[in-house]
Design an enzyme around this catalytic site. Sequence first.
Site, PDB file in Angstrom:
ATOM      1  N   LYS A 254       0.843  -1.192   0.000  1.00  8.45           N
ATOM      2  CA  LYS A 254       0.000   0.000   0.000  1.00  8.45           C
ATOM      3  C   LYS A 254       0.881   1.246   0.000  1.00  8.45           C
ATOM      4  CE  LYS A 254      -3.695  -2.045   2.851  1.00  8.45           C
ATOM      5  NZ  LYS A 254      -4.828  -1.938   1.911  1.00  8.45           N
ATOM      6  N   ASP A 324      -2.705  -7.658  -1.644  1.00 12.46           N
ATOM      7  CA  ASP A 324      -3.505  -6.742  -0.839  1.00 12.46           C
ATOM      8  C   ASP A 324      -4.988  -7.128  -0.850  1.00 12.46           C
ATOM      9  OD1 ASP A 324      -3.898  -4.621   0.871  1.00 12.46           O
ATOM     10  OD2 ASP A 324      -4.113  -3.132  -0.719  1.00 12.46           O
ATOM     11  N   GLU A 326      -6.099  -9.722   0.669  1.00 11.52           N
ATOM     12  CA  GLU A 326      -5.741 -10.795   1.608  1.00 11.52           C
ATOM     13  C   GLU A 326      -6.895 -11.215   2.514  1.00 11.52           C
ATOM     14  OE1 GLU A 326      -6.394  -7.766   4.179  1.00 11.52           O
ATOM     15  OE2 GLU A 326      -5.256  -7.574   2.331  1.00 11.52           O
ATOM     16  N   ARG A 328     -10.037 -11.793   2.074  1.00 12.44           N
ATOM     17  CA  ARG A 328     -10.884 -12.878   1.568  1.00 12.44           C
ATOM     18  C   ARG A 328     -10.190 -14.228   1.680  1.00 12.44           C
ATOM     19  NH1 ARG A 328     -11.183  -9.775  -4.029  1.00 12.44           N
ATOM     20  NH2 ARG A 328     -10.868  -8.132  -2.477  1.00 12.44           N
TER      21      ARG A 328
END
Length: 473
Positions: A254, A324, A326, A328
């Site tokens: 990020k 990113d 992640e 789920r």
Amino acid sequence: MNIKLVKDFKKIYDAYVMPKFEGEVHIYEGLSGEEKLVLEKLIEKKEFTGKKGTSISCKLIHKGKLVNIVYIGLGSKEELRTYEVIEAFYKALKELDGDILVGTQGVEISQIVEALHYAKYDFDKYKTDKKDKKECNFDVFVERETDGICEGTVLAESVLLTRDLVNEPANVIFPESLACEVEGLGKKYGFEVEIFDEGKIEELKMEAFLSVARAAEKRPKFIIMRYMGDPNSTEINGLVGKGLTYDTGGLSLKPSAGMSNMKTDMGGAATVIGAMCAISRMKIKTNIVTVIAACENSIGGNAYRPGDIIGSMGGKTIEVDNTDAEGRLTLIDAVYYIINHENVKEVIDVATLTGAVLVALGMSTTGVLANNDAMYNALEEASKTAGERVWRLPNFPEYKELYKSKIADLKNTGGRFAGSITAGMFIEEFVGETPWMHLDIAGTSSTDAPYGYYTHGGTGQIVRTLYNYYLKK
């Protein structure tokens, strides 16, 4: 802060707070003739009729003491909503201190009690120059006995617990400390807690969950809470909370601006913990198992990578398109576990899952996917009781094409279109025929600026919706 119910009162308070429905503005009978005249003139000058969102205040010398008389407009009694009551009292009470008498005039006591708690909440435990907080003593005037103070206090304290967990920094709340916190709450409020360490998680073949956790110094924990409030029933409800105690984005890193608030990525876990505390404290007649796959998504030489193909507890293979995405991956193993090992009859997962839900619904509304109409209808009714907004998103089969992989069973992203929908449907791939709902609270679990009766930081939204959902089952 102290709250108690009173049926009569003789002492002189620092403030008198009175709710008024539109067209039903009556002068407080405890005032003298001259004091009533002053208040009547103010009401006339301000044209106060009890309209929703309005209020007036008047300071008087009453029996030798300076007191503040506050009238809160609630609008039409027939159209009154829960969040409007809480917000109206919150705004009126936030700046008051001392001994305060709060009138009820046909308003549910539990809603007023909640507002009292929220009005005095401030997450300031790390400030060294805290403002001196003046003592507040609330006497709530009632005409008959009620248990509203109990329910209102429990709900407020559960919401504020959720806010606290979301607001804590990631160096304080991480998988192990979150597990310890839950163990303490279980002992305090009467639900069973079991914690799986990394060895047990690996034994259960939760490969998707472990892939996300792989690079973190703080090792993962799988947290299980069990509340059996209806021993005569064999039916068990399932709750799953996303427990990313910090999310760097992994190797799909990020930007710094997007990372600074990622301590809040365990908002789903905090929400289900708060709900479990409320449900167990109020001894709701239902059985619930709640699980949290708690971990951090970090970077390192052993981090999982875009392009990797990983397995899952459910047996399906997944192409990692973006590290990113992640949450789920942790949720699919948690959902599969709770269905197949805890034998729940239905499951609700709660997660700060996608930024896309903010684009679609903003910060006021939780996005929902469901494979069962009756479940969603019950949730919608519970949300109305709680005064929290939900909106159902479609899960049409055409969306499945977006997260198909050419080299594995699934991809963990579906591209830029319908992001909240494809993220939820990715989880749905692992529920089978079990009735299921997914609540994306990325927009509603925290706020950058105060609004309504929410302060900066965690909001605790959806705790009260889940409580009402299970209360009515």
